[in-house]
Design a protein around this motif. Structure first.
Motif, PDB file in Angstrom:
ATOM      1  N   LYS A  17       0.843  -1.183   0.000  1.00  0.00           N
ATOM      2  CA  LYS A  17       0.000   0.000   0.000  1.00  0.00           C
ATOM      3  C   LYS A  17       0.884   1.241   0.000  1.00  0.00           C
ATOM      4  CE  LYS A  17      -4.016  -2.015   0.045  1.00  0.00           C
ATOM      5  NZ  LYS A  17      -4.910  -1.928  -1.136  1.00  0.00           N
ATOM      6  N   ASP A  32       2.425   4.792  -8.728  1.00  0.00           N
ATOM      7  CA  ASP A  32       1.354   3.805  -8.590  1.00  0.00           C
ATOM      8  C   ASP A  32       0.996   3.189  -9.945  1.00  0.00           C
ATOM      9  OD1 ASP A  32      -0.830   2.470  -7.144  1.00  0.00           O
ATOM     10  OD2 ASP A  32      -2.122   3.805  -8.296  1.00  0.00           O
ATOM     11  N   GLY A  53      -4.161  -9.369  -3.095  1.00  0.00           N
ATOM     12  CA  GLY A  53      -3.695  -7.990  -3.086  1.00  0.00           C
ATOM     13  C   GLY A  53      -2.446  -7.747  -3.903  1.00  0.00           C
ATOM     14  N   GLU A  56      -3.422  -5.123  -8.284  1.00  0.00           N
ATOM     15  CA  GLU A  56      -4.434  -4.123  -7.992  1.00  0.00           C
ATOM     16  C   GLU A  56      -4.422  -3.070  -9.093  1.00  0.00           C
ATOM     17  OE1 GLU A  56      -6.575  -4.176  -5.578  1.00  0.00           O
ATOM     18  OE2 GLU A  56      -5.743  -5.612  -4.141  1.00  0.00           O
ATOM     19  N   PHE A  59      -2.561   0.960  -5.795  1.00  0.00           N
ATOM     20  CA  PHE A  59      -2.092   0.624  -4.451  1.00  0.00           C
ATOM     21  C   PHE A  59      -2.195   1.821  -3.505  1.00  0.00           C
ATOM     22  CE2 PHE A  59       0.093  -2.212  -7.383  1.00  0.00           C
ATOM     23  CZ  PHE A  59      -0.163  -3.456  -6.816  1.00  0.00           C
ATOM     24  N   ILE A  61      -3.733   4.550  -1.010  1.00  0.00           N
ATOM     25  CA  ILE A  61      -4.790   4.649  -0.006  1.00  0.00           C
ATOM     26  C   ILE A  61      -5.032   6.131   0.278  1.00  0.00           C
ATOM     27  CG2 ILE A  61      -4.265   2.427   1.059  1.00  0.00           C
ATOM     28  CD1 ILE A  61      -2.870   4.044   3.312  1.00  0.00           C
ATOM     29  N   ASP A  79      -8.361   4.295   4.725  1.00  0.00           N
ATOM     30  CA  ASP A  79      -8.453   2.896   4.312  1.00  0.00           C
ATOM     31  C   ASP A  79      -7.696   2.024   5.309  1.00  0.00           C
ATOM     32  OD1 ASP A  79      -9.801   3.267   1.677  1.00  0.00           O
ATOM     33  OD2 ASP A  79      -7.974   4.374   1.226  1.00  0.00           O
ATOM     34  N   VAL A  81      -4.988  -0.379   6.737  1.00  0.00           N
ATOM     35  CA  VAL A  81      -3.590  -0.699   6.429  1.00  0.00           C
ATOM     36  C   VAL A  81      -3.109  -1.873   7.276  1.00  0.00           C
ATOM     37  CG1 VAL A  81      -2.984   1.632   5.678  1.00  0.00           C
ATOM     38  CG2 VAL A  81      -2.765   1.026   8.101  1.00  0.00           C
ATOM     39  N   THR A  84      -0.301  -4.586   6.191  1.00  0.00           N
ATOM     40  CA  THR A  84       0.259  -4.199   4.892  1.00  0.00           C
ATOM     41  C   THR A  84       1.713  -3.747   5.010  1.00  0.00           C
ATOM     42  OG1 THR A  84      -0.448  -1.884   5.093  1.00  0.00           O
ATOM     43  CG2 THR A  84      -2.005  -3.433   4.100  1.00  0.00           C
ATOM     44  N   LEU A  86       3.473  -0.785   4.167  1.00  0.00           N
ATOM     45  CA  LEU A  86       3.045   0.573   3.866  1.00  0.00           C
ATOM     46  C   LEU A  86       4.233   1.459   3.498  1.00  0.00           C
ATOM     47  CD1 LEU A  86       0.739   2.684   3.834  1.00  0.00           C
ATOM     48  CD2 LEU A  86       1.223   3.080   6.271  1.00  0.00           C
ATOM     49  N   ASN A 364       9.428  -4.417  -1.453  1.00  0.00           N
ATOM     50  CA  ASN A 364       8.265  -5.175  -1.022  1.00  0.00           C
ATOM     51  C   ASN A 364       8.526  -6.679  -1.095  1.00  0.00           C
ATOM     52  OD1 ASN A 364       5.202  -6.260  -2.308  1.00  0.00           O
ATOM     53  ND2 ASN A 364       5.378  -5.444  -0.236  1.00  0.00           N
TER      54      ASN A 364
END
Length: 390
Positions: A17, A32, A53, A56, A59, A61, A79, A81, A84, A86, A364
């Protein structure tokens, strides 16, 4: 895109996210978009079902930092989290953002943006699986060391983020990367936009000759030497350096004024020149260097800096361009740039959205960042493509 083979053999730390703080929306939307495209490609390459997830359309929020009438604020994430990975994106240099204090309009300073960052971190702490901060211009990075009775702002800020639960801090062209020693048990990644500079240069100046007979790299001071050395080595061209002679008995606007620039290097007569540094602040030092290389009969002068602050406006840059002392000014799109800068014919942007998306993707997946940190092979391919197009 990052190395597919590397990512195919790994799994994400947690669902990804991105939270864009007020003032950083434009860059985050670009990042994004590229991330969504990368994940679509990678999902086709991976065997088995993708993780929940993983793919998407976006991503991003929603988050905000509303203020009370007194100017006090709070952070709010709209939203979920929970669980996640983040990534919070923050542009501390976006002075175009405003807020109201008792009926008066204030422009947001870096201090205000840093407070907002802490507010959003506070709203996510204990819920997100991991919190990462993307701060392209490192907050207070120009106050990275102290002499006598001075504050050590950058180190204190990093320590504060670490204590709040931030696992990784991602920045670009830090004024002095050694400031990461303030948080030895946390991740700190510093990236350079060298490839993006060259990409912007060759696309906007198609007749640029990237060889030792026609090009020279200039460091405007001793602090920019490492950048200039890498640039000259990867291009295979000579470099020179200016030494700033300052009046240390006087302080003007918080700094010692420059008395003169002394040049160290071979002749630059007839050569195009690339002056490279981490930032343009007021621009006086950079413009003086540009004028001096033109007085030494350089051909065209190109200025490449990661951050274009232009704290005293664009008037002098306009004048120097009209005089023919500068040909192009290139900065990244990592921080806010006023509309008047974007409209200048001599300005070119080095677009960082794809690069930043690759960095987020590989972090990630919790694999080595060397594939995205080292851009030498990409630069070599760019040079070969540029030469073959002539």
């Amino acid at each position: 895109m990052v190395n597919l083979d590397l990512l195919k053999k790994s799994i994400p730390v947690a669902p990804l996210k991105i939270a864009a703080l007020p003032g950083c929306e434009r860059l985050s939307e670009t990042v994004d978009k590229h991330l969504a495209e990368y994940r679509q490609i990678l999902a086709k390459e991976k065997s088995g079902l993708p993780f929940a997830g993983y793919i998407e359309d976006s991503f991003l929020i929603e988050c905000e930092c509303p203020r009370f009438g007194t100017g006090e604020a709070k952070g709010r994430i709209k939203d979920s989290v929970r669980g996640t990975d983040l990534f919070i994106m923050c542009d501390v240099l976006n002075y175009s953002m405003t807020y109201t204090v008792c009926g008066y309009e204030n422009h947001m300073s870096p201090d205000d943006h840093f407070q907002n960052l802490k507010r959003i971190i506070s709203a996510a702490t204990g819920k997100a699986h991991r919190i990462n901060v993307i701060m392209p211009f490192l907050y207070e990075s120009r106050q990275h060391k102290r002499s006598q009775r001075e504050s050590l702002d950058c180190a204190l800020a990093l320590k504060e983020l670490s204590d709040m639960g931030v696992s990784n801090i991602i920045t670009f062209d830090a004024h002095d990367p050694r400031v990461q020693n303030a948080i030895p048990l946390k991740g700190f990644d510093n990236y350079m936009p060298t490839y993006q500079f060259l990409q912007a240069l060759v696309s906007s100046v198609p007749d640029l000759l990237l060889d030792n007979e026609h090009l020279m790299i200039i460091s405007p001071d001793e602090g920019a030497m490492s950048r200039a050395v890498y640039f000259s080595n990867v291009l295979g061209v000579d470099m020179g350096m200016f030494y700033k002679r300052r009046d240390y008995s006087t302080v003007v606007n918080g700094k010692n004024p420059i008395v003169a620039h002394e040049f160290l290097g071979d002749s630059i007569e007839g050569k195009d020149v690339i002056i490279i540094d981490d930032m343009i602040s007021s621009g006086e030092s950079m413009l003086d260097v540009a004028k001096q290389v033109k007085q030494r009969k350089a051909n065209r002068v190109f200025i490449c800096t990661t951050f274009g602050l232009f704290t005293e406006g664009l008037g002098k840059f306009d004048e120097y361009h009209r005089q023919g002392w500068i040909e192009k000014v290139i900065t990244t799109d990592l921080t806010y740039r006023p509309p008047e800068l974007l409209s200048r014919s001599y300005y070119e942007e080095a677009r960082m959205g794809k690069y930043l998306a690759s960095i987020i993707d590989i972090l990630n997946h919790d694999v080595s960042v060397e594939k995205v940190r080292s851009t030498t092979s990409k630069i070599t391919q760019l040079l070969e493509s540029h030469q073959s197009a002539k």
